[in-house]
Write a protein that holds these residues in place. Structure first.
Motif, PDB file in Angstrom:
ATOM      1  N   ILE A 248      12.958 -32.768  28.285  1.00 37.97           N
ATOM      2  CA  ILE A 248      11.555 -32.527  27.983  1.00 37.97           C
ATOM      3  C   ILE A 248      11.449 -31.774  26.666  1.00 37.97           C
ATOM      4  O   ILE A 248      12.132 -30.769  26.455  1.00 37.97           O
ATOM      5  CB  ILE A 248      10.876 -31.711  29.107  1.00 37.97           C
ATOM      6  CG1 ILE A 248      11.071 -32.409  30.456  1.00 37.97           C
ATOM      7  CG2 ILE A 248       9.403 -31.510  28.810  1.00 37.97           C
ATOM      8  CD1 ILE A 248      10.450 -33.775  30.541  1.00 37.97           C
ATOM      9  N   ASP A 249      10.603 -32.248  25.784  1.00 35.28           N
ATOM     10  CA  ASP A 249      10.392 -31.590  24.499  1.00 35.28           C
ATOM     11  C   ASP A 249       9.619 -30.292  24.714  1.00 35.28           C
ATOM     12  O   ASP A 249       8.459 -30.323  25.135  1.00 35.28           O
ATOM     13  CB  ASP A 249       9.607 -32.528  23.573  1.00 35.28           C
ATOM     14  CG  ASP A 249       9.422 -31.951  22.182  1.00 35.28           C
ATOM     15  OD1 ASP A 249       9.831 -30.794  21.958  1.00 35.28           O
ATOM     16  OD2 ASP A 249       8.854 -32.656  21.324  1.00 35.28           O
ATOM     17  N   THR A 289      11.862 -44.014  32.217  1.00 43.84           N
ATOM     18  CA  THR A 289      10.818 -44.656  31.427  1.00 43.84           C
ATOM     19  C   THR A 289       9.468 -43.978  31.656  1.00 43.84           C
ATOM     20  O   THR A 289       8.680 -43.799  30.725  1.00 43.84           O
ATOM     21  CB  THR A 289      10.724 -46.151  31.781  1.00 43.84           C
ATOM     22  OG1 THR A 289      11.950 -46.787  31.428  1.00 43.84           O
ATOM     23  CG2 THR A 289       9.588 -46.824  31.021  1.00 43.84           C
ATOM     24  N   ALA A 290       9.198 -43.591  32.900  1.00 46.49           N
ATOM     25  CA  ALA A 290       7.932 -42.917  33.204  1.00 46.49           C
ATOM     26  C   ALA A 290       7.829 -41.599  32.437  1.00 46.49           C
ATOM     27  O   ALA A 290       6.787 -41.301  31.828  1.00 46.49           O
ATOM     28  CB  ALA A 290       7.824 -42.671  34.708  1.00 46.49           C
ATOM     29  N   VAL A 291       8.908 -40.810  32.446  1.00 49.74           N
ATOM     30  CA  VAL A 291       8.895 -39.520  31.749  1.00 49.74           C
ATOM     31  C   VAL A 291       8.717 -39.719  30.243  1.00 49.74           C
ATOM     32  O   VAL A 291       7.937 -39.028  29.585  1.00 49.74           O
ATOM     33  CB  VAL A 291      10.198 -38.739  32.039  1.00 49.74           C
ATOM     34  CG1 VAL A 291      10.293 -37.502  31.143  1.00 49.74           C
ATOM     35  CG2 VAL A 291      10.241 -38.330  33.500  1.00 49.74           C
ATOM     36  N   GLN A 292       9.421 -40.693  29.684  1.00 47.08           N
ATOM     37  CA  GLN A 292       9.320 -40.948  28.248  1.00 47.08           C
ATOM     38  C   GLN A 292       7.895 -41.282  27.845  1.00 47.08           C
ATOM     39  O   GLN A 292       7.383 -40.786  26.831  1.00 47.08           O
ATOM     40  CB  GLN A 292      10.261 -42.088  27.858  1.00 47.08           C
ATOM     41  CG  GLN A 292      11.737 -41.718  27.895  1.00 47.08           C
ATOM     42  CD  GLN A 292      12.632 -42.910  27.632  1.00 47.08           C
ATOM     43  OE1 GLN A 292      12.151 -44.019  27.398  1.00 47.08           O
ATOM     44  NE2 GLN A 292      13.934 -42.685  27.666  1.00 47.08           N
ATOM     45  N   GLN A 295       5.547 -38.272  28.137  1.00 48.48           N
ATOM     46  CA  GLN A 295       5.753 -37.379  26.995  1.00 48.48           C
ATOM     47  C   GLN A 295       5.060 -37.911  25.748  1.00 48.48           C
ATOM     48  O   GLN A 295       4.465 -37.150  24.975  1.00 48.48           O
ATOM     49  CB  GLN A 295       7.252 -37.200  26.725  1.00 48.48           C
ATOM     50  CG  GLN A 295       7.980 -36.351  27.753  1.00 48.48           C
ATOM     51  CD  GLN A 295       9.361 -35.938  27.269  1.00 48.48           C
ATOM     52  OE1 GLN A 295       9.497 -35.070  26.417  1.00 48.48           O
ATOM     53  NE2 GLN A 295      10.391 -36.572  27.813  1.00 48.48           N
ATOM     54  N   LYS A 296       5.125 -39.223  25.540  1.00 47.68           N
ATOM     55  CA  LYS A 296       4.450 -39.823  24.383  1.00 47.68           C
ATOM     56  C   LYS A 296       2.946 -39.600  24.460  1.00 47.68           C
ATOM     57  O   LYS A 296       2.293 -39.274  23.461  1.00 47.68           O
ATOM     58  CB  LYS A 296       4.766 -41.319  24.310  1.00 47.68           C
ATOM     59  CG  LYS A 296       6.192 -41.641  23.903  1.00 47.68           C
ATOM     60  CD  LYS A 296       6.409 -43.146  23.861  1.00 47.68           C
ATOM     61  CE  LYS A 296       7.846 -43.498  23.477  1.00 47.68           C
ATOM     62  NZ  LYS A 296       8.059 -44.967  23.477  1.00 47.68           N
ATOM     63  N   ALA A 297       2.394 -39.797  25.671  1.00 49.05           N
ATOM     64  CA  ALA A 297       0.951 -39.605  25.843  1.00 49.05           C
ATOM     65  C   ALA A 297       0.569 -38.155  25.603  1.00 49.05           C
ATOM     66  O   ALA A 297      -0.419 -37.856  24.917  1.00 49.05           O
ATOM     67  CB  ALA A 297       0.534 -40.046  27.249  1.00 49.05           C
TER      68      ALA A 297
END
Length: 306
Positions: A248-249, A289-292, A295-297
């Protein structure tokens, strides 16, 4: 699902959409949403080709009747009423079919259902253009799938053993110039409903790394790969690959004053699309994929940048 009124004979001008319409017919019962968008693509493409010739006008009018009937039957389905949901549904379906065919190819299990799955995946990526311009990843998937279908079909036809995996294609070798590349000799009928070879709900996870798989496009986890009995190959069970959860960023947790960020309608649309992709990925237990995508959103909504 009520039967649709049959279409008149396909005008020669519409040869380029004949396989998209066949795919629609094959999915009327299997997945009506896919069938709907295949017809919508055919309608939009046909209008661009010829909407003035009497036989073409008659054909398009009947096709429009089918679309209206389908939309009425699917009126409460979000995948039809909301484009973002429909796009995610169709993209997931196409990529699961692609992943099934790629797994069979990499295992050197060459058969008609695998060829058909590759080619149908390429047709469904064509259909994704009803939602807008294709991503670079989907363009690569379409090109590769269509090339693979043609290559493997020609090898089997000539009594040769195809080479498994992504070999032999050049980036500048545009196999998409021919609308019906390899399609004329593909199976005219879909595999029987009992065959897992053509059912995206039973497609295995893939180790495919030749092309980056778009968000939310992974096959369901914990699903065995099955080979059609006619292929003469013993089915193998593929164990699910342990998932690696992306880091997580930390910057995403920093608070930003709402007045500091000005988001455009396009930003909101992209964020919504990322969230839809995340929800779709979770349907297939694809946590990474869900986490990625979440995070983008979150990054887009908190910084105004992707």
């Amino acid at each position: 699902m009520a039967a649709l009124a049959p279409l008149p004979p396909l005008p020669p001008q519409f040869k380029s959409i004949q396989h998209h319409l066949r795919t629609a017919q094959e999915h009327d019962k299997r997945d009506p949403v896919v069938a709907y968008y295949c017809r919508l693509y055919a309608m939009q493409t046909g209008m661009k080709i010829d909407s003035k010739t009497p036989e073409c006008r008659k054909f398009l009018s009947k096709l429009m009747d089918q679309l209206e009937a389908l939309k009425k039957q699917l009126g409460d389905n979000e995948a039809v009423s909301q484009e973002i949901v429909g796009c995610a549904h169709l993209e997931n379906y196409a990529l699961k079919m692609f992943l099934y065919a790629d797994n069979e190819d990499r295992a050197a299990r060459f058969h008609k259902n695998m060829i058909k799955s590759f080619y149908t995946a390429s047709l469904l990526i064509d259909v994704l253009t009803v939602f807008g311009e294709l991503t670079d990843e989907n363009v690569k998937h379409r090109k590769y799938a269509r090339w693979k279908a043609t290559y493997i079909h020609n090898c089997l036809k000539n009594g040769e053993t195809p080479q498994a995996g992504p070999v032999g294609i050049e980036e500048d070798n545009d196999v998409e110039d021919s609308e019906d590349v390899g399609a004329a000799s593909l199976p005219a009928q879909p595999p029987p409903p009992s065959s897992a070879a053509y059912d995206p709900s039973s497609m295995p996870p893939s180790g495919y790394t030749g092309v980056q798989i778009p968000p939310g496009a992974h096959a369901p986890a914990n699903t065995p790969a099955e080979v059609p009995h006619s292929a003469g190959v013993t089915a193998n069970t593929i164990q699910p690959t342990p998932q690696t959860i992306p880091a997580i960023d930390p910057s995403l947790f920093s608070t930003v004053s709402p007045g500091d960020i000005r988001l455009t309608p396009e930003d909101f649309a992209r964020a919504q699309k990322y969230c839809k992709y995340a929800g779709s990925a979770l349907q297939y237990e694809d946590v990474s994929t869900a986490v990625q995508n979440l995070q983008k959103a979150l990054k887009l909504l908190t910084t105004g940048r992707e």
